[in-house]
Design a protein around this motif. Structure first.
Motif, PDB file in Angstrom:
ATOM      1  N   UNK A  46       0.835  -1.203   0.000  1.00 16.09           N
ATOM      2  CA  UNK A  46       0.000   0.000   0.000  1.00 16.09           C
ATOM      3  C   UNK A  46       0.872   1.257   0.000  1.00 16.09           C
ATOM      4  N   UNK A  47       1.949   1.229   0.785  1.00 24.79           N
ATOM      5  CA  UNK A  47       2.899   2.354   0.807  1.00 24.79           C
ATOM      6  C   UNK A  47       3.481   2.571  -0.591  1.00 24.79           C
ATOM      7  N   UNK A  48       3.872   1.479  -1.241  1.00 25.66           N
ATOM      8  CA  UNK A  48       4.475   1.581  -2.571  1.00 25.66           C
ATOM      9  C   UNK A  48       3.505   2.150  -3.605  1.00 25.66           C
ATOM     10  N   UNK A  49       2.218   1.948  -3.379  1.00 24.68           N
ATOM     11  CA  UNK A  49       1.209   2.442  -4.320  1.00 24.68           C
ATOM     12  C   UNK A  49       0.898   3.920  -4.123  1.00 24.68           C
ATOM     13  N   UNK A  50       1.353   4.490  -3.021  1.00 26.23           N
ATOM     14  CA  UNK A  50       1.141   5.907  -2.779  1.00 26.23           C
ATOM     15  C   UNK A  50       1.257   6.258  -1.314  1.00 26.23           C
TER      16      UNK A  50
END
Length: 298
Positions: A49-53
Protein backbone atom coordinates in the motif's frame (compact mmCIF):
# COMPACT_ATOMS: atom_id res chain seq x y z
CA UNK A 1 10.09 16.06 25.95
CA UNK A 2 7.43 16.35 23.25
CA UNK A 3 7.77 19.77 21.63
CA UNK A 4 4.86 19.14 19.27
CA UNK A 5 1.20 18.11 19.84
CA UNK A 6 0.55 14.39 20.27
CA UNK A 7 -2.11 14.56 17.55
CA UNK A 8 -1.70 16.88 14.55
CA UNK A 9 -3.97 17.54 11.58
CA UNK A 10 -3.20 17.36 7.88
CA UNK A 11 -2.82 21.12 7.51
CA UNK A 12 -0.21 21.17 10.29
CA UNK A 13 1.81 18.46 8.55
CA UNK A 14 1.45 20.01 5.07
CA UNK A 15 3.02 23.23 6.34
CA UNK A 16 6.10 21.33 7.58
CA UNK A 17 6.83 18.89 4.74
CA UNK A 18 10.08 20.70 3.87
CA UNK A 19 11.42 20.79 7.45
CA UNK A 20 14.80 18.98 7.40
CA UNK A 21 14.26 17.78 10.99
CA UNK A 22 10.88 16.16 10.23
CA UNK A 23 10.63 12.39 9.82
CA UNK A 24 7.35 11.02 8.43
CA UNK A 25 6.68 7.34 9.09
CA UNK A 26 3.98 5.28 7.37
CA UNK A 27 3.11 2.54 9.89
CA UNK A 28 0.30 0.93 7.88
CA UNK A 29 -0.53 -2.65 8.79
CA UNK A 30 -3.77 -4.38 7.80
CA UNK A 31 -5.97 -6.37 10.16
CA UNK A 32 -9.13 -8.25 9.27
CA UNK A 33 -11.19 -9.67 12.11
CA UNK A 34 -13.10 -12.93 11.59
CA UNK A 35 -16.54 -12.63 9.97
CA UNK A 36 -17.53 -16.18 10.85
CA UNK A 37 -16.92 -18.63 13.66
CA UNK A 38 -13.61 -20.53 13.35
CA UNK A 39 -12.31 -17.99 10.80
CA UNK A 40 -8.77 -16.80 11.57
CA UNK A 41 -7.70 -13.22 12.15
CA UNK A 42 -5.91 -11.91 9.06
CA UNK A 43 -2.93 -9.56 9.31
CA UNK A 44 -0.53 -8.34 6.65
CA UNK A 45 2.10 -5.71 6.02
CA UNK A 46 1.16 -2.37 4.46
CA UNK A 47 4.34 -2.13 2.39
CA UNK A 48 2.50 -2.71 -0.91
CA UNK A 49 0.00 0.00 0.00
CA UNK A 50 2.90 2.35 0.81
CA UNK A 51 4.48 1.58 -2.57
CA UNK A 52 1.21 2.44 -4.32
CA UNK A 53 1.14 5.91 -2.78
CA UNK A 54 2.19 7.76 0.36
CA UNK A 55 2.78 11.23 1.79
CA UNK A 56 5.85 12.83 0.16
CA UNK A 57 9.02 12.10 2.12
CA UNK A 58 7.49 9.31 4.20
CA UNK A 59 9.40 6.09 4.81
CA UNK A 60 7.71 2.78 5.52
CA UNK A 61 7.99 1.44 9.08
CA UNK A 62 7.17 -2.27 8.99
CA UNK A 63 5.61 -2.95 12.38
CA UNK A 64 4.80 -6.54 11.50
CA UNK A 65 8.12 -7.79 10.16
CA UNK A 66 10.82 -5.41 11.38
CA UNK A 67 9.53 -3.69 14.52
CA UNK A 68 8.08 -6.66 16.42
CA UNK A 69 9.74 -9.68 18.01
CA UNK A 70 10.17 -12.51 15.46
CA UNK A 71 10.82 -15.02 18.28
CA UNK A 72 7.73 -14.17 20.36
CA UNK A 73 4.93 -16.77 20.60
CA UNK A 74 2.37 -14.03 19.89
CA UNK A 75 2.19 -11.54 16.98
CA UNK A 76 3.25 -7.89 17.25
CA UNK A 77 5.09 -8.13 20.57
CA UNK A 78 7.75 -5.56 21.51
CA UNK A 79 11.09 -6.52 19.90
CA UNK A 80 14.49 -6.60 21.61
CA UNK A 81 15.72 -3.03 22.07
CA UNK A 82 18.75 -3.54 19.82
CA UNK A 83 16.53 -4.68 16.93
CA UNK A 84 14.18 -1.72 17.34
CA UNK A 85 16.89 0.91 17.70
CA UNK A 86 18.84 -0.38 14.71
CA UNK A 87 15.76 -0.23 12.46
CA UNK A 88 14.51 3.13 13.73
CA UNK A 89 17.98 4.68 13.24
CA UNK A 90 17.95 3.30 9.70
CA UNK A 91 14.63 5.08 9.15
CA UNK A 92 16.27 8.36 10.20
CA UNK A 93 14.70 8.75 13.65
CA UNK A 94 16.94 9.89 16.47
CA UNK A 95 18.49 12.89 18.20
CA UNK A 96 17.54 16.24 16.68
CA UNK A 97 14.54 14.91 14.74
CA UNK A 98 10.80 14.95 15.33
CA UNK A 99 8.37 12.39 14.01
CA UNK A 100 4.89 12.35 12.50
CA UNK A 101 3.39 8.87 12.15
CA UNK A 102 0.35 7.93 10.12
CA UNK A 103 -1.37 4.83 8.82
CA UNK A 104 -3.88 4.03 6.10
CA UNK A 105 -6.76 2.95 8.32
CA UNK A 106 -7.72 0.84 11.33
CA UNK A 107 -9.56 -2.40 10.61
CA UNK A 108 -10.29 -3.70 7.12
CA UNK A 109 -13.99 -3.15 6.35
CA UNK A 110 -14.51 -1.13 9.53
CA UNK A 111 -15.66 2.52 9.77
CA UNK A 112 -13.70 2.96 13.01
CA UNK A 113 -11.65 6.16 13.18
CA UNK A 114 -8.46 5.44 15.10
CA UNK A 115 -4.79 5.70 14.18
CA UNK A 116 -4.04 2.48 16.03
CA UNK A 117 -1.02 1.40 13.97
CA UNK A 118 0.46 4.89 14.16
CA UNK A 119 -0.20 5.00 17.91
CA UNK A 120 1.41 1.56 18.32
CA UNK A 121 4.65 2.81 16.77
CA UNK A 122 4.40 6.07 18.76
CA UNK A 123 4.08 4.02 21.95
CA UNK A 124 7.06 1.84 21.02
CA UNK A 125 9.16 4.94 20.39
CA UNK A 126 8.18 6.38 23.79
CA UNK A 127 8.89 3.01 25.42
CA UNK A 128 12.41 3.11 23.98
CA UNK A 129 12.92 6.70 25.14
CA UNK A 130 11.98 8.99 22.24
CA UNK A 131 9.35 11.66 22.89
CA UNK A 132 8.96 14.16 20.06
CA UNK A 133 6.23 12.25 18.26
CA UNK A 134 2.92 13.23 16.71
CA UNK A 135 0.19 11.04 15.20
CA UNK A 136 -1.65 12.31 12.13
CA UNK A 137 -5.39 12.76 12.62
CA UNK A 138 -7.36 10.94 9.92
CA UNK A 139 -4.20 9.38 8.54
CA UNK A 140 -3.50 8.83 4.87
CA UNK A 141 -7.20 8.53 3.98
CA UNK A 142 -7.96 12.06 5.16
CA UNK A 143 -4.79 13.39 3.50
CA UNK A 144 -5.83 11.78 0.20
CA UNK A 145 -9.48 12.89 0.42
CA UNK A 146 -8.32 16.49 0.80
CA UNK A 147 -6.38 16.27 -2.47
CA UNK A 148 -3.00 16.73 -0.83
CA UNK A 149 0.17 15.55 -2.62
CA UNK A 150 0.86 11.82 -2.89
CA UNK A 151 3.91 10.11 -4.34
CA UNK A 152 5.16 6.63 -5.19
CA UNK A 153 8.77 7.83 -4.86
CA UNK A 154 10.34 5.98 -1.89
CA UNK A 155 11.27 8.25 0.98
CA UNK A 156 14.76 8.26 2.48
CA UNK A 157 16.38 9.91 5.49
CA UNK A 158 20.00 9.81 6.62
CA UNK A 159 20.71 7.32 9.38
CA UNK A 160 20.21 8.87 12.81
CA UNK A 161 21.67 8.30 16.28
CA UNK A 162 19.06 7.13 18.80
CA UNK A 163 20.15 7.63 22.42
CA UNK A 164 16.93 7.38 24.45
CA UNK A 165 16.65 4.94 27.35
CA UNK A 166 13.96 2.27 27.67
CA UNK A 167 11.05 3.05 30.04
CA UNK A 168 9.84 -0.27 31.43
CA UNK A 169 6.98 1.42 33.29
CA UNK A 170 5.16 1.96 29.97
CA UNK A 171 4.74 -1.78 29.38
CA UNK A 172 2.55 -4.07 31.50
CA UNK A 173 3.02 -7.84 31.70
CA UNK A 174 0.52 -10.56 32.54
CA UNK A 175 1.79 -10.57 36.13
CA UNK A 176 1.33 -6.79 36.35
CA UNK A 177 -2.28 -7.20 35.26
CA UNK A 178 -2.89 -9.97 37.80
CA UNK A 179 -1.64 -7.64 40.54
CA UNK A 180 -3.72 -4.76 39.16
CA UNK A 181 -6.90 -6.80 39.65
CA UNK A 182 -6.26 -6.59 43.40
CA UNK A 183 -5.13 -2.95 43.44
CA UNK A 184 -7.72 -0.17 43.58
CA UNK A 185 -5.11 2.41 42.58
CA UNK A 186 -4.82 0.82 39.12
CA UNK A 187 -7.52 1.10 36.47
CA UNK A 188 -7.65 -1.60 33.80
CA UNK A 189 -9.16 -0.41 30.53
CA UNK A 190 -10.42 -2.89 27.96
CA UNK A 191 -10.15 -1.06 24.61
CA UNK A 192 -12.19 -3.54 22.57
CA UNK A 193 -15.79 -3.25 21.36
CA UNK A 194 -18.62 -3.55 23.89
CA UNK A 195 -19.52 -6.88 22.25
CA UNK A 196 -16.01 -8.24 22.79
CA UNK A 197 -16.01 -6.89 26.34
CA UNK A 198 -19.30 -8.60 27.21
CA UNK A 199 -18.14 -11.89 25.69
CA UNK A 200 -20.56 -11.96 22.76
CA UNK A 201 -17.90 -12.66 20.11
CA UNK A 202 -15.56 -15.55 19.31
CA UNK A 203 -12.49 -13.48 18.49
CA UNK A 204 -10.23 -14.88 21.22
CA UNK A 205 -9.59 -18.35 22.69
CA UNK A 206 -11.97 -17.55 25.57
CA UNK A 207 -14.74 -14.96 25.87
CA UNK A 208 -15.09 -12.00 28.19
CA UNK A 209 -12.90 -9.42 29.88
CA UNK A 210 -10.35 -9.29 32.68
CA UNK A 211 -12.06 -8.93 36.09
CA UNK A 212 -12.19 -5.32 37.41
CA UNK A 213 -11.52 -3.91 33.91
CA UNK A 214 -13.78 -1.23 32.42
CA UNK A 215 -14.65 -0.79 28.76
CA UNK A 216 -13.61 2.25 26.72
CA UNK A 217 -13.89 1.25 23.06
CA UNK A 218 -10.92 2.61 21.13
CA UNK A 219 -13.19 3.27 18.13
CA UNK A 220 -15.50 5.62 20.02
CA UNK A 221 -13.25 8.68 19.82
CA UNK A 222 -13.73 9.81 16.22
CA UNK A 223 -16.20 10.65 13.44
CA UNK A 224 -16.20 8.11 10.57
CA UNK A 225 -17.47 10.73 8.10
CA UNK A 226 -14.94 13.49 8.74
CA UNK A 227 -12.16 11.18 10.00
CA UNK A 228 -11.61 13.74 12.75
CA UNK A 229 -10.86 12.87 16.35
CA UNK A 230 -13.58 13.96 18.77
CA UNK A 231 -13.06 17.24 20.60
CA UNK A 232 -11.00 17.09 23.75
CA UNK A 233 -13.97 17.80 26.03
CA UNK A 234 -15.85 14.76 24.72
CA UNK A 235 -12.82 12.46 25.05
CA UNK A 236 -12.15 13.79 28.55
CA UNK A 237 -15.72 13.00 29.62
CA UNK A 238 -15.38 9.44 28.29
CA UNK A 239 -12.28 8.73 30.35
CA UNK A 240 -13.48 10.66 33.42
CA UNK A 241 -16.51 8.35 33.62
CA UNK A 242 -14.20 5.41 34.41
CA UNK A 243 -11.87 7.40 36.68
CA UNK A 244 -8.91 7.13 34.32
CA UNK A 245 -7.87 10.78 34.65
CA UNK A 246 -7.36 10.65 38.42
CA UNK A 247 -3.71 11.77 38.88
CA UNK A 248 -3.39 9.36 41.81
CA UNK A 249 -4.26 6.34 39.66
CA UNK A 250 -2.23 4.28 37.25
CA UNK A 251 -3.91 3.07 34.06
CA UNK A 252 -3.22 -0.14 32.14
CA UNK A 253 -4.86 -0.40 28.72
CA UNK A 254 -5.35 -3.67 26.89
CA UNK A 255 -7.11 -4.94 23.78
CA UNK A 256 -6.64 -7.99 21.57
CA UNK A 257 -2.96 -7.76 20.74
CA UNK A 258 -1.62 -4.50 22.19
CA UNK A 259 -2.46 -2.33 19.18
CA UNK A 260 -5.82 -0.62 19.80
CA UNK A 261 -4.83 -0.19 23.46
CA UNK A 262 -2.07 2.21 22.38
CA UNK A 263 -4.68 4.56 20.86
CA UNK A 264 -6.45 4.85 24.22
CA UNK A 265 -3.06 5.28 25.90
CA UNK A 266 -2.14 8.11 23.50
CA UNK A 267 -5.42 9.91 24.16
CA UNK A 268 -4.93 9.55 27.91
CA UNK A 269 -1.45 11.04 27.56
CA UNK A 270 -2.93 13.90 25.50
CA UNK A 271 -5.36 14.59 28.35
CA UNK A 272 -2.50 14.78 30.86
CA UNK A 273 -2.59 11.27 32.34
CA UNK A 274 1.07 10.26 32.16
CA UNK A 275 0.92 7.12 34.30
CA UNK A 276 -0.28 4.79 31.54
CA UNK A 277 1.05 1.36 30.58
CA UNK A 278 0.00 -0.94 27.74
CA UNK A 279 -0.48 -4.67 28.33
CA UNK A 280 1.51 -5.90 25.33
CA UNK A 281 0.17 -9.49 25.37
CA UNK A 282 -3.44 -8.37 25.89
CA UNK A 283 -6.25 -10.86 25.17
CA UNK A 284 -4.07 -12.92 22.82
CA UNK A 285 -1.99 -13.89 25.83
CA UNK A 286 -4.54 -13.67 28.67
CA UNK A 287 -7.31 -15.69 26.99
CA UNK A 288 -4.81 -18.40 26.00
CA UNK A 289 -3.93 -19.08 29.65
CA UNK A 290 -6.72 -21.00 31.47
CA UNK A 291 -5.32 -19.79 34.80
CA UNK A 292 -6.14 -16.18 33.89
CA UNK A 293 -9.73 -15.35 34.88
CA UNK A 294 -12.29 -13.83 32.49
CA UNK A 295 -15.83 -12.69 33.13
CA UNK A 296 -18.69 -12.02 30.71
CA UNK A 297 -21.47 -9.47 30.74
CA UNK A 298 -21.18 -5.77 31.39
Amino acid sequence: MNKHPLIVNTEWLAERLEDPNLRILDATTFLKMPDKENEEVGMWSGRDAYNQGHIPGAVYADLMHELSDPEAPLPMMVPPREQFVNKIEELGVGDGTYVVIYDQGALVGSPVVAAQWASRLAWQLRYEGFDDISVLEGGFQKWKEEGRPITTEPGHYSRAKFTGSRRPELLATKEDVKRAMQDESIILINSLSPEDFRGETNTYPRKGHIPTSVNVFFGSHGDPKTRKVNDETSIRETFEKVGALDPNKKVITYCGGGIAATWNALLLNMLGQKNVAVYDGSMNEWASDPDCPLITGS
